[in-house]
Design an enzyme around this catalytic site. Structure first.
Site, PDB file in Angstrom:
ATOM      1  N   TYR A 162       0.819  -1.218   0.000  1.00 34.38           N
ATOM      2  CA  TYR A 162       0.000   0.000   0.000  1.00 34.38           C
ATOM      3  C   TYR A 162       0.854   1.270   0.000  1.00 34.38           C
ATOM      4  O   TYR A 162       0.489   2.287  -0.614  1.00 34.38           O
ATOM      5  CB  TYR A 162      -0.940  -0.002   1.200  1.00 34.38           C
ATOM      6  CG  TYR A 162      -2.114  -0.938   1.040  1.00 34.38           C
ATOM      7  CD1 TYR A 162      -3.036  -0.756   0.018  1.00 34.38           C
ATOM      8  CD2 TYR A 162      -2.290  -2.023   1.892  1.00 34.38           C
ATOM      9  CE1 TYR A 162      -4.110  -1.612  -0.157  1.00 34.38           C
ATOM     10  CE2 TYR A 162      -3.368  -2.891   1.737  1.00 34.38           C
ATOM     11  CZ  TYR A 162      -4.275  -2.681   0.703  1.00 34.38           C
ATOM     12  OH  TYR A 162      -5.334  -3.543   0.540  1.00 34.38           O
TER      13      TYR A 162
ATOM     14  N   GLU B 289       1.711 -30.253  12.518  1.00 32.74           N
ATOM     15  CA  GLU B 289       1.072 -29.474  11.462  1.00 32.74           C
ATOM     16  C   GLU B 289      -0.205 -28.777  11.906  1.00 32.74           C
ATOM     17  O   GLU B 289      -0.372 -27.571  11.716  1.00 32.74           O
ATOM     18  CB  GLU B 289       0.758 -30.371  10.261  1.00 32.74           C
ATOM     19  CG  GLU B 289      -0.005 -29.631   9.151  1.00 32.74           C
ATOM     20  CD  GLU B 289      -0.431 -30.527   8.007  1.00 32.74           C
ATOM     21  OE1 GLU B 289      -1.140 -30.016   7.109  1.00 32.74           O
ATOM     22  OE2 GLU B 289      -0.086 -31.723   7.992  1.00 32.74           O
TER      23      GLU B 289
ATOM     24  N   ASP C  37      -0.196 -34.502   8.564  1.00 32.00           N
ATOM     25  CA  ASP C  37      -1.170 -35.368   7.900  1.00 32.00           C
ATOM     26  C   ASP C  37      -0.433 -36.286   6.928  1.00 32.00           C
ATOM     27  O   ASP C  37       0.727 -36.034   6.561  1.00 32.00           O
ATOM     28  CB  ASP C  37      -2.194 -34.539   7.118  1.00 32.00           C
ATOM     29  CG  ASP C  37      -3.169 -33.798   8.015  1.00 32.00           C
ATOM     30  OD1 ASP C  37      -3.353 -34.202   9.173  1.00 32.00           O
ATOM     31  OD2 ASP C  37      -3.767 -32.799   7.542  1.00 32.00           O
TER      32      ASP C  37
END
Length: 362
Positions: free
Chosen positions: A97, A195, A247
């Site tokens: 910005y 995780e 996972d």
């Protein structure tokens, strides 16, 4: 201004001076960077991590597009140098910005991906990290929980914190620049990087950090640089083993890969961020079979990702080839929390102690 800030500022100024000197010599200004693709990643035997190879690309002012890139680089260098001089900091989002207000309209970034890449480019050519530029991402929210006492720097001075006794159930939030932390004392036997938030909370609720003197690091998905940096520091400075628990799918294996060997995007910082001694706990494809875990079928994108990993230098080991081939054969994937199908305590009473015992961690 600190010595470290002065060094970072001088590196930036030297870079801008090189552009000026190229002009003065009658040369077209340019900036050369390593090509950031998987095919340009190579294993560095000395450091044990993956780094960029010899292929390069050039940002040159001999085209309109290249000239815009260098213009944006010059404005960014000026902004960062002033920021360091004033002992201020800003977020990567704010930089995007802020560029809207720069005098030259052509210097504004088209989107945040472009401004993020510019910071990465400047890291590479200046050999200074964005943290030393006082640039920070949005908070990742990653945390530590375990028998570690540390000292952190705050705006109100130093503060000593025990990462069990002085924190709530959420743990100690990792700061943007972990190099400002001092490790004071610990009773840690190993570091367990996890995780998902659900599994992290299960381990804490079951007292795994207390029962096994484990420091639980919540990766919060793909780990932020600060998370990987503090993990490396803990391993290197306290001589602690690191294991990664995710996972059982190809995207999670890449989470492990980024902790252990680094990522393509930040290969220029692999020696600063990666912990090549880190080992993978699971969920393994072999665990899916052995424990008959609840699963989902592999999607086409999963299959493509697994096949891609067979050609990924980070996974070119006998262990990973065996596990990936098995997963392709069974056509299934499983989440960490699928272990709950055997009871809420199974992961802490059976799975992790057994697996960590097999690995020689316990």
């Amino acid at each position: 201004m600190s010595t470290q800030d002065e060094r970072a500022r001088q590196q930036l100024i030297d870079l801008a001076a090189e552009f000026y000197d190229q002009f003065a010599r009658g040369e077209v200004p340019e900036m050369t960077l390593p090509t950031r693709t998987k095919s340009n990643i190579e294993y560095d035997e000395e450091s044990g991590v993956w780094v960029y190879g010899d292929r390069t690309s050039t940002r040159s002012a001999n085209s309109v597009r290249g000239a815009r890139k260098l213009l944006k680089a010059t404005y960014t260098i000026d902004f960062l140098a002033r920021q360091l001089e004033e002992s201020r900091s800003s977020t990567l989002r704010e930089l995007y910005y802020i560029s809207e207000s720069w005098e030259a309209d052509e210097a504004a970034f088209s989107d945040q991906d472009e401004s993020n890449q510019m910071i990465e480019d400047l890291e590479i050519v200046s050999e200074v990290t964005r943290e030393d530029f006082h640039m920070r991402p949005e908070e990742s929210g990653a945390t530590l929980m375990g028998p570690l006492e540390l000292r952190e720097q705050t705006r109100r001075g130093e503060r000593d914190i025990h990462c069990q006794e002085d924190v709530g159930e959420g743990g100690y939030q990792i700061p943007n620049n972990p190099d400002t932390i001092d490790f004071l004392d610990h009773d840690i036997d190993f570091i367990l990087c996890v995780e998902t938030g659900g599994m992290r909370d299960r381990l804490v609720e079951n007292g795994f950090d207390t029962d096994y003197n484990a420091l639980i690091v919540h990766l919060k998905g793909q780990p932020a640089r600060a998370t990987r940096r503090i993990t490396k520091r803990l391993h290197d400075e306290l001589d602690l083993p690191v294991v990664v628990f995710t996972d059982g799918d190809p995207w999670s294996y890449r989470i492990y890969g980024s902790v252990a060997y680094g990522s393509i995007k930040s290969a220029h910082l692999s020696e600063h961020l990666a912990t090549p001694e880190a080992r993978f706990v699971g969920i393994q494809p072999a665990d899916i079979v052995e424990y008959d875990l609840p699963t989902d079928p592999l999607a086409d994108s999963d299959v493509n990702a697994l096949e891609s990993e067979l050609d990924d230098p980070r996974f070119m080991t006998d262990y990973w080839e065996e596990q990936i081939e098995l997963q392709l054969d069974i056509g299934k994937k499983a989440e960490q929390q699928a272990l709950a199908s055997r009871g809420l305590d199974f992961v802490t009473d059976e799975y992790l102690p057994t697996r960590l015992g097999e690995m020689g961690v316990l």
